[in-house]
Design a protein around this motif. Structure first.
Motif, PDB file in Angstrom:
ATOM      1  N   LYS A 174     -83.800   6.019 -36.779  1.00  0.00           N
ATOM      2  CA  LYS A 174     -82.655   7.505 -36.425  1.00  0.00           C
ATOM      3  C   LYS A 174     -82.612   8.210 -38.007  1.00  0.00           C
ATOM      4  O   LYS A 174     -82.927   9.371 -37.328  1.00  0.00           O
ATOM      5  CB  LYS A 174     -81.692   6.476 -36.619  1.00  0.00           C
ATOM      6  CG  LYS A 174     -81.309   5.934 -35.124  1.00  0.00           C
ATOM      7  CD  LYS A 174     -79.727   5.678 -34.512  1.00  0.00           C
ATOM      8  CE  LYS A 174     -79.691   5.409 -32.854  1.00  0.00           C
ATOM      9  NZ  LYS A 174     -78.342   4.518 -33.384  1.00  0.00           N
ATOM     10  N   LEU A 175     -82.786   7.390 -39.267  1.00  0.00           N
ATOM     11  CA  LEU A 175     -83.119   8.106 -40.345  1.00  0.00           C
ATOM     12  C   LEU A 175     -84.026   9.004 -40.277  1.00  0.00           C
ATOM     13  O   LEU A 175     -84.636  10.213 -40.294  1.00  0.00           O
ATOM     14  CB  LEU A 175     -82.424   7.873 -41.480  1.00  0.00           C
ATOM     15  CG  LEU A 175     -83.204   8.484 -42.938  1.00  0.00           C
ATOM     16  CD1 LEU A 175     -81.561   9.628 -43.076  1.00  0.00           C
ATOM     17  CD2 LEU A 175     -82.582   7.219 -43.541  1.00  0.00           C
ATOM     18  N   TRP A 183     -84.896  12.154 -37.822  1.00  0.00           N
ATOM     19  CA  TRP A 183     -83.914  13.075 -38.737  1.00  0.00           C
ATOM     20  C   TRP A 183     -84.625  14.071 -39.702  1.00  0.00           C
ATOM     21  O   TRP A 183     -85.048  14.735 -39.603  1.00  0.00           O
ATOM     22  CB  TRP A 183     -82.405  12.480 -38.684  1.00  0.00           C
ATOM     23  CG  TRP A 183     -81.332  13.989 -39.349  1.00  0.00           C
ATOM     24  CD1 TRP A 183     -80.462  14.625 -38.423  1.00  0.00           C
ATOM     25  CD2 TRP A 183     -81.178  13.824 -40.104  1.00  0.00           C
ATOM     26  NE1 TRP A 183     -80.377  15.280 -39.202  1.00  0.00           N
ATOM     27  CE2 TRP A 183     -80.110  15.526 -40.749  1.00  0.00           C
ATOM     28  CE3 TRP A 183     -81.316  13.868 -41.990  1.00  0.00           C
ATOM     29  CZ2 TRP A 183     -79.753  16.148 -41.408  1.00  0.00           C
ATOM     30  CZ3 TRP A 183     -80.996  15.091 -43.131  1.00  0.00           C
ATOM     31  CH2 TRP A 183     -80.486  15.683 -42.620  1.00  0.00           C
ATOM     32  N   ILE A 184     -84.851  12.969 -40.596  1.00  0.00           N
ATOM     33  CA  ILE A 184     -85.830  13.620 -41.387  1.00  0.00           C
ATOM     34  C   ILE A 184     -86.586  14.592 -41.619  1.00  0.00           C
ATOM     35  O   ILE A 184     -87.104  15.203 -42.135  1.00  0.00           O
ATOM     36  CB  ILE A 184     -86.294  12.544 -42.353  1.00  0.00           C
ATOM     37  CG1 ILE A 184     -84.630  11.947 -43.671  1.00  0.00           C
ATOM     38  CG2 ILE A 184     -87.107  12.931 -43.405  1.00  0.00           C
ATOM     39  CD1 ILE A 184     -85.719  10.789 -44.034  1.00  0.00           C
ATOM     40  N   GLN A 214     -87.272  16.016 -38.253  1.00  0.00           N
ATOM     41  CA  GLN A 214     -86.582  17.009 -37.711  1.00  0.00           C
ATOM     42  C   GLN A 214     -85.557  18.442 -38.696  1.00  0.00           C
ATOM     43  O   GLN A 214     -85.973  19.203 -38.396  1.00  0.00           O
ATOM     44  CB  GLN A 214     -84.819  16.899 -36.974  1.00  0.00           C
ATOM     45  CG  GLN A 214     -84.813  18.347 -36.521  1.00  0.00           C
ATOM     46  CD  GLN A 214     -83.472  17.617 -35.445  1.00  0.00           C
ATOM     47  OE1 GLN A 214     -82.742  16.148 -35.710  1.00  0.00           O
ATOM     48  NE2 GLN A 214     -82.554  18.058 -34.827  1.00  0.00           N
ATOM     49  N   ASP A 236     -78.521  10.088 -44.980  1.00  0.00           N
ATOM     50  CA  ASP A 236     -77.935   9.599 -43.663  1.00  0.00           C
ATOM     51  C   ASP A 236     -76.430  10.336 -43.840  1.00  0.00           C
ATOM     52  O   ASP A 236     -76.588   9.707 -42.392  1.00  0.00           O
ATOM     53  CB  ASP A 236     -77.925   8.084 -43.948  1.00  0.00           C
ATOM     54  CG  ASP A 236     -78.022   7.508 -42.754  1.00  0.00           C
ATOM     55  OD1 ASP A 236     -78.459   7.699 -42.214  1.00  0.00           O
ATOM     56  OD2 ASP A 236     -77.410   5.975 -42.609  1.00  0.00           O
ATOM     57  N   TYR A 267     -75.282  12.973 -43.805  1.00  0.00           N
ATOM     58  CA  TYR A 267     -76.165  14.025 -43.532  1.00  0.00           C
ATOM     59  C   TYR A 267     -76.299  14.043 -41.693  1.00  0.00           C
ATOM     60  O   TYR A 267     -75.433  15.199 -40.961  1.00  0.00           O
ATOM     61  CB  TYR A 267     -76.409  15.204 -44.401  1.00  0.00           C
ATOM     62  CG  TYR A 267     -75.507  15.970 -45.468  1.00  0.00           C
ATOM     63  CD1 TYR A 267     -74.857  16.460 -45.501  1.00  0.00           C
ATOM     64  CD2 TYR A 267     -76.561  15.376 -46.940  1.00  0.00           C
ATOM     65  CE1 TYR A 267     -74.037  16.969 -46.421  1.00  0.00           C
ATOM     66  CE2 TYR A 267     -75.843  16.271 -48.136  1.00  0.00           C
ATOM     67  CZ  TYR A 267     -74.752  16.633 -47.504  1.00  0.00           C
ATOM     68  OH  TYR A 267     -73.758  17.159 -48.820  1.00  0.00           O
ATOM     69  N   ARG A 268     -77.181  13.456 -41.231  1.00  0.00           N
ATOM     70  CA  ARG A 268     -76.932  13.269 -40.188  1.00  0.00           C
ATOM     71  C   ARG A 268     -76.196  12.364 -39.307  1.00  0.00           C
ATOM     72  O   ARG A 268     -76.293  13.347 -38.536  1.00  0.00           O
ATOM     73  CB  ARG A 268     -78.467  12.094 -40.176  1.00  0.00           C
ATOM     74  CG  ARG A 268     -79.249  11.561 -39.065  1.00  0.00           C
ATOM     75  CD  ARG A 268     -79.833   9.650 -39.250  1.00  0.00           C
ATOM     76  NE  ARG A 268     -79.280   8.979 -38.695  1.00  0.00           N
ATOM     77  CZ  ARG A 268     -78.031   7.783 -38.354  1.00  0.00           C
ATOM     78  NH1 ARG A 268     -77.890   8.641 -36.585  1.00  0.00           N
ATOM     79  NH2 ARG A 268     -77.687   7.296 -38.096  1.00  0.00           N
ATOM     80  N   GLN A 317     -74.359  15.964 -38.983  1.00  0.00           N
ATOM     81  CA  GLN A 317     -74.560  16.484 -38.342  1.00  0.00           C
ATOM     82  C   GLN A 317     -74.551  15.835 -36.426  1.00  0.00           C
ATOM     83  O   GLN A 317     -74.726  16.688 -35.396  1.00  0.00           O
ATOM     84  CB  GLN A 317     -76.416  16.982 -38.405  1.00  0.00           C
ATOM     85  CG  GLN A 317     -77.301  17.784 -37.464  1.00  0.00           C
ATOM     86  CD  GLN A 317     -78.156  17.711 -37.469  1.00  0.00           C
ATOM     87  OE1 GLN A 317     -79.246  17.497 -38.330  1.00  0.00           O
ATOM     88  NE2 GLN A 317     -78.813  18.882 -37.371  1.00  0.00           N
ATOM     89  N   GLN A 318     -75.005  14.599 -36.139  1.00  0.00           N
ATOM     90  CA  GLN A 318     -74.893  14.110 -35.087  1.00  0.00           C
ATOM     91  C   GLN A 318     -73.316  14.255 -34.554  1.00  0.00           C
ATOM     92  O   GLN A 318     -72.917  14.329 -32.713  1.00  0.00           O
ATOM     93  CB  GLN A 318     -74.828  12.478 -35.126  1.00  0.00           C
ATOM     94  CG  GLN A 318     -74.535  12.162 -33.911  1.00  0.00           C
ATOM     95  CD  GLN A 318     -74.813  10.402 -34.495  1.00  0.00           C
ATOM     96  OE1 GLN A 318     -75.648  10.128 -34.958  1.00  0.00           O
ATOM     97  NE2 GLN A 318     -75.012   9.707 -33.019  1.00  0.00           N
TER      98      GLN A 318
END
Length: 144
Positions: A28-29, A32-33, A35, A91, A93-94, A97-98
Motif C-alpha cells: 500500500k505504501l 502511494w509513493i 502515485q 505512511d 501522509y498516505r 490522504q486516504q
C-alpha cells in the motif's frame, strides 16, 4: 563493556535497516509513493539502506577496538533513525490522504526524501524555502 556496546550498535543498525526496507516494501505504501511521485527518492533510500547493511556486515565486531569506527556507526545509526522517521511520516501522509479522500494537508511532503535525510537538522523555514524553489522549477509532483 565495549564489546557489548559495539554489538548493540551493530545490531541496532541491522534492525533499523531491516525495518526501513520492510516498511518500504509495504504494497500500500509503495503504491502511494509511486502515485505521489516519490518512487525515485524511496528507491535511492532503499539502495543506501542496503549499502549500509552490507558495510555493517563487513565491519562486524571491529567497532569494539576502533573508536572512530564506533563513532561513525553511532552517527550512521542516528541517520537511520531519521530515515525510519521519514518512512513513517510517508505512511502517515498516505493514511491521512486516504482518510481525507485524496488531499494532502502538508506541502512539505513533496520535499525530496534524500534532501531531508542528508540535512536532518533543517529548520521549518529552510524546508519552506526548498519547497518554494521546487515549485518555481516545477519539480513538485502534482497531487490529485
Amino acid at each position: 563493556m565495549e564489546e557489548i556496546e559495539g554489538n548493540l550498535l551493530e545490531s541496532s543498525i541491522g534492525w533499523l535497516t531491516d525495518i526501513i526496507v520492510e516498511n518500504l516494501d509495504n504494497d500500500k505504501l509503495g503504491a502511494w509513493i509511486s502515485q505521489v511521485g516519490l518512487a525515485d527518492d524511496t528507491d535511492k533510500l532503499r539502495s543506501e539502506v542496503d549499502r549500509v547493511g552490507m558495510v555493517v556486515a563487513a565491519v562486524k565486531g571491529r567497532a569494539i577496538a576502533n573508536k572512530p569506527l564506533a563513532r561513525s556507526l553511532g552517527r550512521l545509526r542516528e541517520v537511520l533513525y531519521d530515515a525510519d522517521d521519514a518512512v513513517d511520516e510517508l505512511d502517515y501522509y498516505r493514511l491521512q490522504q486516504q482518510v481525507q479522500g485524496g488531499t494532502l494537508a502538508s506541502p512539505f511532503l513533496c520535499v525530496s526524501m534524500v534532501d531531508v535525510l542528508y540535512a536532518p537538522r533543517r529548520t521549518h523555514a529552510d524546508t519552506a524555502s526548498l519547497v518554494h524553489q521546487q515549485k518555481l522549477h516545477g519539480t513538485i509532483p502534482q497531487m490529485v
